[in-house]
Design a protein around this motif. Sequence first.
Motif, short mmCIF file in Angstrom:
data_model
loop_
_atom_site.label_atom_id
_atom_site.label_comp_id
_atom_site.label_asym_id
_atom_site.label_seq_id
_atom_site.Cartn_x
_atom_site.Cartn_y
_atom_site.Cartn_z
N ILE A 106 0.84 -1.20 0.00
CA ILE A 106 0.00 0.00 0.00
C ILE A 106 0.88 1.25 0.00
O ILE A 106 0.64 2.21 -0.75
N GLY A 125 2.16 2.19 -3.21
CA GLY A 125 1.19 2.68 -4.17
C GLY A 125 0.52 1.63 -5.02
O GLY A 125 -0.20 1.97 -5.97
N SER A 141 -4.75 1.01 -2.43
CA SER A 141 -5.06 1.86 -1.28
C SER A 141 -5.58 1.05 -0.10
O SER A 141 -5.42 1.44 1.05
N LYS A 142 -6.22 -0.08 -0.43
CA LYS A 142 -6.78 -0.95 0.60
C LYS A 142 -6.86 -2.36 0.02
O LYS A 142 -7.10 -2.54 -1.18
N ASP A 185 -11.34 5.91 7.00
CA ASP A 185 -10.66 5.88 5.70
C ASP A 185 -11.03 4.60 4.96
O ASP A 185 -11.38 4.63 3.76
N TYR A 231 -13.60 4.17 1.14
CA TYR A 231 -13.32 3.50 -0.13
C TYR A 231 -14.54 2.70 -0.60
O TYR A 231 -14.83 2.63 -1.80
N VAL A 281 -5.20 -1.07 5.42
CA VAL A 281 -4.82 0.21 4.84
C VAL A 281 -3.43 0.57 5.34
O VAL A 281 -2.81 -0.21 6.07
#
Length: 372
Positions: A100, A103, A106-107, A206, A210, A333
Amino acid sequence: MREFIFSDGESTLTATGIARFWPNPGDAVAALRTGTVPLIVGALPFYTAETPALFTPDHYRHHLGTPELPDGHIPAPTRIDEHPSTEQHAERVASAVAAIKEGQVSKIVLARRETYHFDRDVNPEVLLSRFIDGSGTGTGYLVDISVAGRSHLGETIVGSSPELLIRKRGNRIESHPLAGTAPRSTDPVQDEARATELLLSPKDLDEHAYVTSEIDRVLRPYCTELHIPRRPTLTRTSHTWHLGTPITGTLGDGRVSVLELALALHPTPAVAGHPTSSALELLRTYEPERGFYAGTVGWADEHGDGEWRVTIRSCVVDSRAHQIRAHAGGGIVATSVPDTEVRETRTKFGPLRAALGIHSTPEPKARHVRTH
């Protein structure tokens, strides 16, 4: 035994026999759209390229209330195997956090499997009764996935999912995704504190965002109106607190089938990750064999109405091998802590262990368990 049972807590659909099997979900959607068949029930696997367990039953019945289920004894498991071990799962979480931060995603949602071994058969309908009694909501489902015609003859999904993927009545739709979890406490003060901490947790908020943003992206083209609250609220189950968002909408075309919407939504970031395509690529490395875990189970009628729930808090009863297999996972995450994620999976196995009468916490390796 019945091939399909589905209760939403207020009413129940039961089905027996198989008039037609639908190996291609697209064909099932087309048949419902044209009114060729009155009903399609069953389950979709996590990986959508795999064969579903969708069928039109010979006979079915809707009735108010929860299902009529047998009482009976469930034997104690003789052994529990874990895969991966808790130590290995913590290492996978650390690896996912690194991916993560690089990059790649994101999850991502990572899960563990527990296999419960028995010296005799477990009756799936008796287990379903235990699940429903412990759910607090009356929701529960049973699907004979042998109808998929695959190698798992004698396997049945049983569970009670708190997560509504999609429900449709006329041109009105509802969805209630869950993402973000905290364990319940028997101490009322501590239980309330955990709920409040979850509601304020940046990591869990967060993770939840998503999910709702992706559902918004998928459903909005179908709708003339779609309401998604800006912040989630708390959803309580027997063993966990969750962040949940009640989503409602009005379809532009009421003929759209709930099965079509389920196929468009599944899998959501709540069970896969974000972006979904990237998360799925990683998951095929981490967990190539999820089967029907984190899939979806439900029904759709010739009017397009019906309901589909995410296949969590569930298990597969394998009558041939005298085994029960279950999965539990959590969303990872950038700020996830491996030990915390391991504890979350243990908590999520709680409903099954309670249904089996197991009150001890599993150790990181295969062992004999003490039951009451």
